[in-house]
Enzyme design. Structure first.
Site, PDB file in Angstrom:
ATOM      1  N   GLU A  30       0.625  11.462   1.764  1.00  0.00           N
ATOM      2  CA  GLU A  30       0.122  10.202   2.307  1.00  0.00           C
ATOM      3  C   GLU A  30      -0.183   9.206   1.201  1.00  0.00           C
ATOM      4  O   GLU A  30      -1.334   8.810   1.011  1.00  0.00           O
ATOM      5  CB  GLU A  30      -1.184  10.555   3.032  1.00  0.00           C
ATOM      6  CG  GLU A  30      -1.407   9.883   4.333  1.00  0.00           C
ATOM      7  CD  GLU A  30      -2.565  10.567   5.054  1.00  0.00           C
ATOM      8  OE1 GLU A  30      -2.416  10.813   6.243  1.00  0.00           O
ATOM      9  OE2 GLU A  30      -3.605  10.851   4.420  1.00  0.00           O
ATOM     10  N   PRO A  31       0.811   8.809   0.424  1.00  0.00           N
ATOM     11  CA  PRO A  31       0.527   7.904  -0.694  1.00  0.00           C
ATOM     12  C   PRO A  31       0.282   6.464  -0.251  1.00  0.00           C
ATOM     13  O   PRO A  31       0.922   5.978   0.684  1.00  0.00           O
ATOM     14  CB  PRO A  31       1.812   7.983  -1.525  1.00  0.00           C
ATOM     15  CG  PRO A  31       2.873   8.346  -0.543  1.00  0.00           C
ATOM     16  CD  PRO A  31       2.224   9.149   0.538  1.00  0.00           C
ATOM     17  N   TYR A  52     -15.194  -0.937  -9.403  1.00  0.00           N
ATOM     18  CA  TYR A  52     -14.866   0.338 -10.072  1.00  0.00           C
ATOM     19  C   TYR A  52     -14.610   0.183 -11.567  1.00  0.00           C
ATOM     20  O   TYR A  52     -14.020   1.066 -12.176  1.00  0.00           O
ATOM     21  CB  TYR A  52     -13.580   0.949  -9.489  1.00  0.00           C
ATOM     22  CG  TYR A  52     -13.406   0.897  -8.002  1.00  0.00           C
ATOM     23  CD1 TYR A  52     -14.212   1.655  -7.149  1.00  0.00           C
ATOM     24  CD2 TYR A  52     -12.397   0.128  -7.429  1.00  0.00           C
ATOM     25  CE1 TYR A  52     -14.019   1.622  -5.782  1.00  0.00           C
ATOM     26  CE2 TYR A  52     -12.202   0.099  -6.064  1.00  0.00           C
ATOM     27  CZ  TYR A  52     -13.026   0.850  -5.248  1.00  0.00           C
ATOM     28  OH  TYR A  52     -12.824   0.820  -3.886  1.00  0.00           O
ATOM     29  N   CYS A  67     -19.779 -17.369  -7.538  1.00  0.00           N
ATOM     30  CA  CYS A  67     -21.093 -17.564  -8.119  1.00  0.00           C
ATOM     31  C   CYS A  67     -21.711 -16.197  -8.385  1.00  0.00           C
ATOM     32  O   CYS A  67     -22.603 -15.746  -7.665  1.00  0.00           O
ATOM     33  CB  CYS A  67     -21.935 -18.367  -7.136  1.00  0.00           C
ATOM     34  SG  CYS A  67     -23.421 -18.945  -7.892  1.00  0.00           S
ATOM     35  N   TYR A 120      -5.132  -2.171  -2.674  1.00  0.00           N
ATOM     36  CA  TYR A 120      -6.587  -2.322  -2.591  1.00  0.00           C
ATOM     37  C   TYR A 120      -7.093  -3.635  -3.202  1.00  0.00           C
ATOM     38  O   TYR A 120      -8.158  -3.679  -3.825  1.00  0.00           O
ATOM     39  CB  TYR A 120      -7.296  -1.118  -3.237  1.00  0.00           C
ATOM     40  CG  TYR A 120      -6.864   0.202  -2.632  1.00  0.00           C
ATOM     41  CD1 TYR A 120      -7.177   0.505  -1.308  1.00  0.00           C
ATOM     42  CD2 TYR A 120      -6.123   1.133  -3.353  1.00  0.00           C
ATOM     43  CE1 TYR A 120      -6.758   1.697  -0.728  1.00  0.00           C
ATOM     44  CE2 TYR A 120      -5.706   2.324  -2.778  1.00  0.00           C
ATOM     45  CZ  TYR A 120      -6.032   2.599  -1.472  1.00  0.00           C
ATOM     46  OH  TYR A 120      -5.612   3.771  -0.902  1.00  0.00           O
TER      47      TYR A 120
END
Ligand SMILES: Cc1ncc(COP(=O)(O)O)c(C=O)c1O
Ligand SMILES: N[C@@H](CCCC[NH3+])C(=O)O
Length: 433
Positions: free
Chosen positions: A289-290, A333, A360, A389
């Site tokens: 499931e890439p 991340y 901001c 993403y």
């Protein structure tokens, strides 16, 4: 910046296939998500050709959370991949794209009743059950129908893969799936097997994202297949399907050393075939499931530089017309990226800039210490490897409009997502006169 896919340089200008970034910026404005469709389609084929077996049916399921819109779903359909969705919104999108319903997998650790209903009403292929509550919810919904729903159960095989803490999924205290180490697992599986409206196909697991060690995936396969044998023996059943998830790491910067995909996929399927024999499973089907490894490197984001600021503290900033709203990954991340000035593509890197967005928020930094030629206002800055993403995690923070997205196939450009307007920004507000 490393040139990826069909990127090339002509007359100091960066091109994707036969289309220059300059043309794209003029025609579609910036920031702009650019997908190298030809490169993506080639990658999809790489997956299909290398993850294949004579003995076991194999499925490549695109994890649409990485990047989805209707055009993307159509490309996935044309490439004969399956698709995984994780919310009503993703499901609705693929249904609108007329994606073959039997090729849809529906994930999620807290699928709402209305989402499950949408899935059942549309006879989607497989629902991946996450937990006991969901079994009950599904049973209730199916009881009133004549329908039988194929399901997998998501389990947690407790593999501690090396990746960012936020994107690990099989630590023992993960929120996803039921643990294979918990004695209750047998009664949970039995409950599914015994339910008339559910067709138990097998198990799903996913050990995390952006993982570079092949060994983690081999260990995952072995652990899952050993567990499957136990289930077969204890419940006297024959599990048909194993979905081993995605998570294969990709190149963002020189720090990343991804394994060679073709080689890995061949090794992976051959390992699975051997384990299938070793544990006497006779599996019908194995899936992967890439998400990221299919789309990340085929995507990039084009920005226009609004200004350069040399600070008293010594840091030199480039300000771009997007930022954490179109790519929250660096802020979330500490993700790293590479960049190029698309209209000075062959110029030597002489400066070190910090690329900042327009939010901001001090943390709205896309790249720290990015080596680039001397930048000027109105230059075009392209950040590579932003296919996964980014658009799917984009937001309207500071009420900033989301960018448009184009797909490039050699000399053709397809607008897949139009740029949001200020009208879109206020569309859900109630008291508009
Ligand atoms: C269930 C599931 N499948 C597949 C994926 C795709 O992962 P990746 O994009 O790392 O391949 C994810 C995301 O981590 C996931 O949660
Ligand atoms: N959003 C994460 C990946 C999550 C994977 C989905 N379970 C990232 O950008 O790296």
């Amino acid at each position: 910046m490393k040139l990826l896919g069909n990127m090339n340089i002509k007359d100091n200008e960066l091109y994707i296939g036969e289309i220059s970034c300059k043309y794209l910026a003029e025609k579609y404005d910036t920031p702009l998500f650019i997908i190298d469709e030809d490169d993506f389609r080639k990658k999809a084929n790489k997956y299909l050709n290398n993850f294949s077996s004579k003995n076991i049916e194999t499925r490549v399921i695109y994890a649409s959370k990485a990047m989805l819109n209707i055009y993307m779903a159509k490309v996935i359909k044309e490439e004969n991949l399956f698709i995984d969705v994780v919310s009503g919104g993703e499901l609705y999108t693929v249904l609108k794209a007329n994606f073959p319903k039997d090729k849809i997998y529906f994930h999620g650790n807290n699928k709402l009743k209305k989402e499950l209903k949408l899935a059942i009403e549309n006879n989607i292929g497989t629902i991946v059950i996450d937990n006991k509550d969901e079994i009950r919810r599904l049973k209730e919904l199916l009881e009133d129908t004549e329908k039988k729903q194929k399901v997998l159960l998501r389990v947690n095989p407790g593999i501690d893969a090396h990746t960012h803490e936020y994107i690990k999924t099989t630590k023992l205290d993960s929120k996803f799936g039921e643990s294979i180490f918990d004695e209750n697992i047998y009664s949970i599986v039995k409950e599914i097997v015994d339910c008339e409206n559910l067709i138990f196909e097998g198990f799903h697991c996913h050990i995390g994202s952006q993982i570079f060690e092949k060994e983690s995936f081999f260990k995952e396969a072995e652990t899952m297949m050993e567990f499957t044998k136990k289930i077969n023996e204890k419940l006297n059943i024959k599990v048909k399907e194993l979905n081993l998830g995605g998570g294969f790491g990709v190149y963002y910067t020189e720090e990343d050393k991804p394994f060679k995909l073709e080689k890995f996929l061949k090794e992976f399927i051959s390992k699975i075939e051997k384990l299938d024999k070793k544990f006497d499973l006779n599996l019908k089907r194995v899936d992967i499931e890439p998400g990221r490894s299919l789309i990340s490197n085929s995507g990039s984001t084009l920005y226009r530089i609004g200004g350069i600021k040399e600070t008293y503290g010594g840091k030199d900033y480039i300000f771009v017309d997007g930022g954490m709203t179109d790519n929250p990954r660096p802020a979330l991340y500490q993700a790293k990226y590479e960049a190029i000035i698309a209209n000075k593509a062959n110029n030597k890197n002489t400066n070190n800039y910090t690329i900042a967005g327009k939010c901001c928020e001090s943390g709205d930094i896309l790249i720290e210490n990015c080596p680039l030629p001397k930048a000027e206002e109105n230059d075009l800055l392209l950040i590579s490897s932003t296919g996964a993403y980014t658009y799917s995690m984009s937001s309207n923070y500071n009420r900033i409009e989301k960018p448009a997205m184009v797909f490039i196939n050699k000399d053709k450009v397809k607008l897949a997502v139009r740029r949001q307007t200020y009208e879109d920004i206020i569309r859900e507000d109630v008291d508009v006169e």
